[in-house]
Design an enzyme around this catalytic site. Sequence first.
Site, PDB file in Angstrom:
ATOM      1  N   ASP A 249      55.287   8.498  54.154  1.00  0.00           N
ATOM      2  CA  ASP A 249      56.560   7.544  54.077  1.00  0.00           C
ATOM      3  C   ASP A 249      55.965   6.004  53.764  1.00  0.00           C
ATOM      4  O   ASP A 249      56.491   5.236  52.945  1.00  0.00           O
ATOM      5  CB  ASP A 249      57.427   7.778  55.056  1.00  0.00           C
ATOM      6  CG  ASP A 249      56.943   7.765  56.485  1.00  0.00           C
ATOM      7  OD1 ASP A 249      55.750   7.695  56.442  1.00  0.00           O
ATOM      8  OD2 ASP A 249      57.718   7.400  57.540  1.00  0.00           O
ATOM      9  N   ASP A 250      54.981   5.631  54.664  1.00  0.00           N
ATOM     10  CA  ASP A 250      54.487   4.231  54.716  1.00  0.00           C
ATOM     11  C   ASP A 250      54.002   3.763  53.241  1.00  0.00           C
ATOM     12  O   ASP A 250      54.366   2.783  52.583  1.00  0.00           O
ATOM     13  CB  ASP A 250      53.776   3.683  55.794  1.00  0.00           C
ATOM     14  CG  ASP A 250      54.387   3.675  57.114  1.00  0.00           C
ATOM     15  OD1 ASP A 250      55.743   3.473  57.150  1.00  0.00           O
ATOM     16  OD2 ASP A 250      54.001   4.113  58.050  1.00  0.00           O
TER      17      ASP A 250
ATOM     18  N   GLU B 174      41.772  18.932  63.480  1.00  0.00           N
ATOM     19  CA  GLU B 174      41.315  20.188  63.129  1.00  0.00           C
ATOM     20  C   GLU B 174      41.972  20.942  61.847  1.00  0.00           C
ATOM     21  O   GLU B 174      41.406  21.657  61.171  1.00  0.00           O
ATOM     22  CB  GLU B 174      41.571  21.447  64.245  1.00  0.00           C
ATOM     23  CG  GLU B 174      40.872  20.905  65.472  1.00  0.00           C
ATOM     24  CD  GLU B 174      41.237  20.144  66.395  1.00  0.00           C
ATOM     25  OE1 GLU B 174      42.216  19.196  65.908  1.00  0.00           O
ATOM     26  OE2 GLU B 174      40.788  20.051  67.549  1.00  0.00           O
ATOM     27  N   GLY B 175      43.095  20.331  61.510  1.00  0.00           N
ATOM     28  CA  GLY B 175      43.873  21.061  60.466  1.00  0.00           C
ATOM     29  C   GLY B 175      44.400  20.017  59.492  1.00  0.00           C
ATOM     30  O   GLY B 175      44.830  20.568  58.293  1.00  0.00           O
TER      31      GLY B 175
ATOM     32  N   LYS C  55      52.711  13.023  50.723  1.00  0.00           N
ATOM     33  CA  LYS C  55      51.761  13.845  51.565  1.00  0.00           C
ATOM     34  C   LYS C  55      51.991  13.540  52.898  1.00  0.00           C
ATOM     35  O   LYS C  55      52.426  12.418  53.206  1.00  0.00           O
ATOM     36  CB  LYS C  55      50.418  13.167  51.143  1.00  0.00           C
ATOM     37  CG  LYS C  55      49.246  13.465  51.954  1.00  0.00           C
ATOM     38  CD  LYS C  55      48.680  11.954  52.619  1.00  0.00           C
ATOM     39  CE  LYS C  55      49.303  11.386  53.470  1.00  0.00           C
ATOM     40  NZ  LYS C  55      48.607  10.361  54.287  1.00  0.00           N
ATOM     41  N   THR C  56      51.903  14.366  53.676  1.00  0.00           N
ATOM     42  CA  THR C  56      51.673  14.193  55.273  1.00  0.00           C
ATOM     43  C   THR C  56      51.716  15.658  55.761  1.00  0.00           C
ATOM     44  O   THR C  56      52.819  16.265  55.702  1.00  0.00           O
ATOM     45  CB  THR C  56      52.423  13.171  55.907  1.00  0.00           C
ATOM     46  OG1 THR C  56      52.181  13.357  57.391  1.00  0.00           O
ATOM     47  CG2 THR C  56      53.979  13.475  55.933  1.00  0.00           C
ATOM     48  N   ILE C  57      50.777  15.764  56.752  1.00  0.00           N
ATOM     49  CA  ILE C  57      50.819  17.015  57.398  1.00  0.00           C
ATOM     50  C   ILE C  57      52.118  17.009  58.326  1.00  0.00           C
ATOM     51  O   ILE C  57      52.528  18.017  58.920  1.00  0.00           O
ATOM     52  CB  ILE C  57      49.706  17.280  58.562  1.00  0.00           C
ATOM     53  CG1 ILE C  57      49.379  16.119  59.427  1.00  0.00           C
ATOM     54  CG2 ILE C  57      48.401  17.454  57.454  1.00  0.00           C
ATOM     55  CD1 ILE C  57      48.547  16.625  60.606  1.00  0.00           C
ATOM     56  N   ASP C  58      52.600  15.693  58.700  1.00  0.00           N
ATOM     57  CA  ASP C  58      53.800  15.645  59.647  1.00  0.00           C
ATOM     58  C   ASP C  58      55.015  16.194  59.255  1.00  0.00           C
ATOM     59  O   ASP C  58      55.775  16.578  60.303  1.00  0.00           O
ATOM     60  CB  ASP C  58      53.703  14.098  60.029  1.00  0.00           C
ATOM     61  CG  ASP C  58      52.737  13.644  60.884  1.00  0.00           C
ATOM     62  OD1 ASP C  58      51.786  14.332  61.079  1.00  0.00           O
ATOM     63  OD2 ASP C  58      52.850  12.256  61.265  1.00  0.00           O
TER      64      ASP C  58
ATOM     65  N   GLY D 174      46.725   9.375  56.601  1.00  0.00           N
ATOM     66  CA  GLY D 174      45.833  10.319  57.035  1.00  0.00           C
ATOM     67  C   GLY D 174      45.570  11.659  56.289  1.00  0.00           C
ATOM     68  O   GLY D 174      46.484  11.888  55.207  1.00  0.00           O
TER      69      GLY D 174
ATOM     70  N   GLY E 135      51.606  15.020  64.813  1.00  0.00           N
ATOM     71  CA  GLY E 135      52.813  14.643  64.329  1.00  0.00           C
ATOM     72  C   GLY E 135      53.469  13.210  64.865  1.00  0.00           C
ATOM     73  O   GLY E 135      53.918  13.297  66.343  1.00  0.00           O
TER      74      GLY E 135
ATOM     75  N   LYS F  72      45.392  33.615  84.059  1.00  0.00           N
ATOM     76  CA  LYS F  72      45.261  32.551  85.180  1.00  0.00           C
ATOM     77  C   LYS F  72      45.418  31.026  84.491  1.00  0.00           C
ATOM     78  O   LYS F  72      45.295  30.235  85.511  1.00  0.00           O
ATOM     79  CB  LYS F  72      43.703  32.829  85.679  1.00  0.00           C
ATOM     80  CG  LYS F  72      42.835  32.415  84.861  1.00  0.00           C
ATOM     81  CD  LYS F  72      41.313  32.806  85.176  1.00  0.00           C
ATOM     82  CE  LYS F  72      40.312  32.437  84.394  1.00  0.00           C
ATOM     83  NZ  LYS F  72      38.798  32.399  84.847  1.00  0.00           N
TER      84      LYS F  72
ATOM     85  N   ARG G 111      44.025   3.284  55.619  1.00  0.00           N
ATOM     86  CA  ARG G 111      45.491   2.897  55.950  1.00  0.00           C
ATOM     87  C   ARG G 111      45.810   1.483  55.622  1.00  0.00           C
ATOM     88  O   ARG G 111      46.751   0.969  56.045  1.00  0.00           O
ATOM     89  CB  ARG G 111      45.433   3.276  57.432  1.00  0.00           C
ATOM     90  CG  ARG G 111      45.772   4.466  57.839  1.00  0.00           C
ATOM     91  CD  ARG G 111      46.186   4.683  59.197  1.00  0.00           C
ATOM     92  NE  ARG G 111      46.489   6.164  59.710  1.00  0.00           N
ATOM     93  CZ  ARG G 111      47.043   7.049  59.168  1.00  0.00           C
ATOM     94  NH1 ARG G 111      47.968   6.915  58.535  1.00  0.00           N
ATOM     95  NH2 ARG G 111      46.919   8.341  59.800  1.00  0.00           N
TER      96      ARG G 111
HETATM   97  P1  FBP Z   1      50.056  10.071  57.639  1.00  0.00           P
HETATM   98  O1  FBP Z   1      51.352  10.012  58.062  1.00  0.00           O
HETATM   99  O2  FBP Z   1      49.246   9.137  57.056  1.00  0.00           O
HETATM  100  O3  FBP Z   1      49.808  11.504  56.917  1.00  0.00           O
HETATM  101  O4  FBP Z   1      49.227  10.479  59.087  1.00  0.00           O
HETATM  102  C1  FBP Z   1      49.477  11.674  59.653  1.00  0.00           C
HETATM  103  C2  FBP Z   1      48.772  11.600  61.332  1.00  0.00           C
HETATM  104  O5  FBP Z   1      47.833  12.862  60.987  1.00  0.00           O
HETATM  105  C3  FBP Z   1      49.326  11.750  62.291  1.00  0.00           C
HETATM  106  O6  FBP Z   1      49.872  13.057  62.554  1.00  0.00           O
HETATM  107  C4  FBP Z   1      48.641  10.994  63.519  1.00  0.00           C
HETATM  108  O7  FBP Z   1      49.329  10.692  64.676  1.00  0.00           O
HETATM  109  C5  FBP Z   1      48.033  10.253  62.747  1.00  0.00           C
HETATM  110  O8  FBP Z   1      47.814  10.562  61.392  1.00  0.00           O
HETATM  111  C6  FBP Z   1      46.384   9.970  63.176  1.00  0.00           C
HETATM  112  O9  FBP Z   1      45.966   8.699  62.267  1.00  0.00           O
HETATM  113  P2  FBP Z   1      44.438   8.516  62.286  1.00  0.00           P
HETATM  114  O10 FBP Z   1      43.788   9.308  61.433  1.00  0.00           O
HETATM  115  O11 FBP Z   1      44.376   7.120  61.714  1.00  0.00           O
HETATM  116  O12 FBP Z   1      43.679   8.673  63.659  1.00  0.00           O
END
Ligand code: FBP
Length: 547
Positions: A171-172, A421-422, A198-201, A77, A247, A238, A141
């Site tokens: 990680d993968d 978005e992020g 790398k990973t936003i998670d 991602g 994540g 309301k 991926r």
């Molecule tokens: P990575 O672990 O590869 O960095 O991806 C994280 C992520 O953004 C997760 O938060 C999300 O569940 C997933 O990728 C979404 O994957 P895709 O871009 O294949 O829809």
Amino acid sequence: MEKSALQKERAAYQPKLPKALNGAVKVKEGAPTQSVDNQEEIKNLFPNTYGMPVVEFVESDEPNNKRINVGVILSGGQAPGGHNVITGLFDQIKKLNPENRLYGFILGPNGLVEHDYMELTKEIVDDYRNTGGFDMIGSGRTKLEEEEQFEKGLEILRELDIKALVIIGGDDSNTNACVLAEYYAAKNCGVQVIGCPKTIDGDLKNEQIETSFGFDTATKTYSELIGNIERDCNSARKYWHFIKVMGRSASHIALECALQCQPNVCIISEEVEKNDMTLNQIVDNLCQVIAFRASQGNHFGTVIVPEGLIEFIPAIGRLIQELNDLLAAHGAEYKDLDADAQREYIIAHLSKENAATFETLPADVARQLSLDRDPHGNVQVSLIETEKLLSDMCAAKLEKWKAEGKFVGNFAAQHHFFGYEGRCAAPSNFDADYCYALGTSAAQLIANGKTGYMAIVKNTTRPAEEWVAGGVPITMMMNMERRNGKMKPVIRKALVDLDGNPFKTFVGCRDRWAKETCYVYPGPIQYWGPSEVCDQPTKTLALEHVK
Ligand code: FBP
């Protein structure tokens, strides 16, 4: 490429480097390392890359003019800052020796296998400095795990005289980088493999890796949006806003956004798992907060829901485990059935307990759990509308409570999902600097002959000049886990530590945030201005490093 005004100004930003990385470096080696668990198995699987020391770069008087061509892959991602890893890598290998060349493999690991690449020249690289996205070379991926793929990769590496490969991934992907490093080392191919975290998670972190890149920018972007919603929510009074944030597994993003925005509720999946909570209990807790606020005349609120929640509800987690094994073993015969027949097939083949859980799930959630996994065997949780599921269940329960006189007032929900978005936002100053330093470190690991290492930068709550760069052997982070029905060596994912300072800080505030309205509005990421606005690390990082 037509550029926005921000892009043009931002291109001129010179990322800050740790002091030691500004000139020539030498390597300071620590003690030999061990994997986090299953030491014997990991050692046997990685005889050539196991046990290496953690290394740190220190200043040196002796220049290194290493002549080397390098390949780079963006994997998985998107995460803000990926381009700066590449620019850091490019600048450093050119500094080592202007003859050095950098090649980018297109659309992720598949580019290596399919020999799809481009040379990254100064003109190309300059266009992407300090920009978000992975569009310089694209990402993918594809899982690198078969010998045939490694050999196909080797063909193109030899053709382009590439002696080192940098894999920028989570990680993968870094697990795959390690497998590849071991394979090329075992066969004496003369190809080094280096990873970058790398990973936003935010779940690729440990003693050595303080944070994965992209987490800072992504959480700041989501927090801006959540703050805006909170303000709207507190203006109209309301709606209840159910906001799912990305994540896949860990709830780091949800927790960080909660610490920044102070919503009424934030669910933390790891706590749900630890307390063995059911979906119904989660809904019950939510309804208690909604009913209390209604009793005070407040028919509004915000709830942050982590994307991975569903897998952490223990009964559903057990179901997913069995489904993973079932799909791995019988995927072929199951794949061609129609949707109804697939449901019947699953119910007939699951254990009694898991079949019962499966049958209680709403049809669309059940369907999503039984669909294809991503190439790494993960359920595609970003496609499950947990935020809708929870609010529907709350609405049903509150109707009941209304009839029983336990709830007065209205419940109207709005739903949001903040993920994509992020992931490609222009990197914050932190991510711009951190990524550039990671790319520079990766180049120095290569120049110093390392393989099977991940580039690291530590001391990141201090100003960038005081950061400490180096490398950590990837095997050190590994253990054995069940994937697609088989035990595999993988990097251990960092979940939210329920004994850690960030979570404890949240627990200390959440009752007040639930009852009162304590919203904080962080606003958009700022690239220029006072340091307390522009250069702050995440609250998670700051709280993790409180002495
Ligand atoms: P990575 O672990 O590869 O960095 O991806 C994280 C992520 O953004 C997760 O938060 C999300 O569940 C997933 O990728 C979404 O994957 P895709 O871009 O294949 O829809």
